[in-house]
Write an enzyme that holds these catalytic residues in place. Structure first.
Site, PDB file in Angstrom:
ATOM      1  N   GLU A   1      33.843 -52.593  42.170  1.00 33.24           N
ATOM      2  CA  GLU A   1      34.963 -51.766  41.723  1.00 33.24           C
ATOM      3  C   GLU A   1      36.209 -52.621  41.510  1.00 33.24           C
ATOM      4  O   GLU A   1      36.247 -53.790  41.917  1.00 33.24           O
ATOM      5  CB  GLU A   1      35.255 -50.671  42.745  1.00 33.24           C
ATOM      6  CG  GLU A   1      35.712 -51.213  44.086  1.00 33.24           C
ATOM      7  CD  GLU A   1      36.517 -50.210  44.885  1.00 33.24           C
ATOM      8  OE1 GLU A   1      37.623 -49.876  44.415  1.00 33.24           O
ATOM      9  OE2 GLU A   1      36.064 -49.792  45.959  1.00 33.24           O
TER      10      GLU A   1
ATOM     11  N   ASP B   1      34.025 -39.035  45.086  1.00 38.79           N
ATOM     12  CA  ASP B   1      32.935 -39.973  45.366  1.00 38.79           C
ATOM     13  C   ASP B   1      31.687 -39.247  45.865  1.00 38.79           C
ATOM     14  O   ASP B   1      30.556 -39.651  45.562  1.00 38.79           O
ATOM     15  CB  ASP B   1      33.360 -40.988  46.436  1.00 38.79           C
ATOM     16  CG  ASP B   1      34.467 -41.922  45.979  1.00 38.79           C
ATOM     17  OD1 ASP B   1      34.846 -41.872  44.786  1.00 38.79           O
ATOM     18  OD2 ASP B   1      34.960 -42.699  46.817  1.00 38.79           O
TER      19      ASP B   1
ATOM     20  N   LYS C   1      44.478 -45.540  38.375  1.00 36.53           N
ATOM     21  CA  LYS C   1      43.390 -45.446  39.345  1.00 36.53           C
ATOM     22  C   LYS C   1      42.419 -44.382  38.825  1.00 36.53           C
ATOM     23  O   LYS C   1      42.740 -43.195  38.806  1.00 36.53           O
ATOM     24  CB  LYS C   1      43.942 -45.077  40.724  1.00 36.53           C
ATOM     25  CG  LYS C   1      42.904 -45.072  41.831  1.00 36.53           C
ATOM     26  CD  LYS C   1      43.561 -44.686  43.149  1.00 36.53           C
ATOM     27  CE  LYS C   1      42.519 -44.603  44.263  1.00 36.53           C
ATOM     28  NZ  LYS C   1      43.119 -44.137  45.524  1.00 36.53           N
TER      29      LYS C   1
ATOM     30  N   VAL D   1      35.245 -45.742  43.356  1.00 29.61           N
ATOM     31  CA  VAL D   1      33.797 -45.686  43.597  1.00 29.61           C
ATOM     32  C   VAL D   1      33.117 -44.799  42.561  1.00 29.61           C
ATOM     33  O   VAL D   1      32.118 -45.189  41.945  1.00 29.61           O
ATOM     34  CB  VAL D   1      33.509 -45.180  45.026  1.00 29.61           C
ATOM     35  CG1 VAL D   1      32.026 -44.828  45.201  1.00 29.61           C
ATOM     36  CG2 VAL D   1      33.919 -46.229  46.059  1.00 29.61           C
TER      37      VAL D   1
ATOM     38  N   LYS E   1      35.875 -44.611  54.596  1.00 30.89           N
ATOM     39  CA  LYS E   1      37.133 -45.111  55.148  1.00 30.89           C
ATOM     40  C   LYS E   1      37.459 -44.342  56.422  1.00 30.89           C
ATOM     41  O   LYS E   1      37.360 -43.123  56.473  1.00 30.89           O
ATOM     42  CB  LYS E   1      38.241 -44.979  54.112  1.00 30.89           C
ATOM     43  CG  LYS E   1      38.014 -45.836  52.879  1.00 30.89           C
ATOM     44  CD  LYS E   1      39.135 -45.666  51.867  1.00 30.89           C
ATOM     45  CE  LYS E   1      38.937 -46.584  50.673  1.00 30.89           C
ATOM     46  NZ  LYS E   1      37.791 -46.174  49.808  1.00 30.89           N
TER      47      LYS E   1
ATOM     48  N   ASP F   1      40.970 -31.277  50.353  1.00 33.55           N
ATOM     49  CA  ASP F   1      41.015 -32.641  49.811  1.00 33.55           C
ATOM     50  C   ASP F   1      39.699 -33.349  50.122  1.00 33.55           C
ATOM     51  O   ASP F   1      39.476 -33.836  51.235  1.00 33.55           O
ATOM     52  CB  ASP F   1      42.196 -33.412  50.421  1.00 33.55           C
ATOM     53  CG  ASP F   1      42.481 -34.714  49.688  1.00 33.55           C
ATOM     54  OD1 ASP F   1      41.660 -35.112  48.839  1.00 33.55           O
ATOM     55  OD2 ASP F   1      43.530 -35.330  49.965  1.00 33.55           O
TER      56      ASP F   1
END
Length: 309
Positions: free
Chosen positions: A25, A143, A87, A107, A160, A139
């Protein structure tokens, strides 16, 4: 190959010859750290893939095309552009291509481009997932849906750690995404090797991973596979200390009203500040290790799927 897809000659030759290629990425370049450190890190990551016997394919959007593999001028252009680059997730790709924006792929967008190019394995740091408090904010990273629909193996150090890991794993299970642990029975927590949460299956070598990929896609089952590779022991950070730092970072983001796709880069920057740079050092160490593992998986998968003479 789609006309909006532009592979480098090296990537095109490698794919045509059935040699292993690993997708990378580009948001880690544009939004991960300042220039020129981001450029040095991008070059080092590509070198890691090459040293492990595969061809690196860093993916980005430039001049109305999806670039699969970046030559050095293109890599420097993206690195110098920094956070001015868009992004890009699935939602953003059409607009960026239509208006000719400079864009870095997340991703989800990297998976899309990899699938279009015929690349089966992708290395990243950590996937996005269900954010803490998602029961009220809704939220959830794109991905997860991409993993459910796009046939690419994503090698990562888990999700993460700023995310809600149990809920992220629940969504992956519901979507039918295999979560494989590479040398581990536990889902890694990004900066930490352990989360206390089980993976769906443990793999101790790349050949077994490749066999699972082949079996899944040979059956016509849609979607990807998540290969969770724990951060190397020497680079692991203290879990309790990181959880405390994450709490402070989340409180800071909430007080500033930061939401949506802006929250992850804000939280990662806050963690870097709170840990005096240790989180970024660990982040780069785990990405390099994921790239090494991904190269091994790509080579094993190519050996299975390469046409026999």
């Amino acid at each position: 190959m789609h006309e909006r897809l532009l592979p480098t000659p090296e990537i095109a030759d490698a794919l045509a010859e059935g040699r292993p290629v690993v997708a990378l990425e580009s948001t880690v370049i544009s939004h991960g750290m300042p220039y020129p450190r981001n450029l040095d890190s991008a070059r080092a990551l590509e070198a890691e893939v090459r040293a492990a016997g595969a061809v690196p394919a860093t993916i980005a959007v430039m001049d109305g095309r999806i670039r699969v593999g970046l030559d050095d001028p293109a890599l420097e252009r993206l690195a110098a552009g920094g956070t001015a680059a868009w992004k890009l997730s699935r939602r953003d790709l059409p607009t960026a291509l239509a208006v000719g924006a400079l864009g870095a792929t997340t991703v989800a967008a990297t998976m899309i481009a990899a699938r279009m190019a015929g690349i089966a394995v992708f290395a990243t740091g950590g996937i996005g997932g269900v954010h803490r408090g998602a029961e009220t904010s809704f939220d959830v990273s794109a991905d997860l849906d991409e993993l459910a629909r796009t046939p690419v193996c994503v090698v990562c150090a888990g999700a993460k750690s700023i995310l809600d890991l149990p809920k992220t794993l629940e969504v992956l299970e519901t979507r039918g995404v295999p979560v494989l642990g590479f040398g581990t029975d536990e889902f890694p927590a990004f900066y930490s090797r352990r989360s206390g949460l089980p993976v769906s299956h443990r793999c101790d070598n790349v050949s077994e991973v490749a066999a699972i990929l082949h079996a899944k896609w040979d059956l016509g089952l849609e979607g990807g596979v998540l290969l969770a590779n724990p951060i190397p022991p020497a680079d692991e950070l203290d879990g309790e200390a990181m959880e405390a730092a994450i709490g402070l970072a989340l409180a800071d983001a909430d007080s500033k009203g930061i939401k949506g796709k802006d929250i992850t880069p804000h939280l990662l920057a806050a963690l870097e500040r709170l840990t005096e740079g240790r989180s970024l050092t660990a982040n780069m160490a785990l990405i390099r290790d994921n790239a090494r593992v991904a190269a091994g998986v790509a080579a094993a998968f190519a050996a299975i799927t390469r046409p026999k003479d």
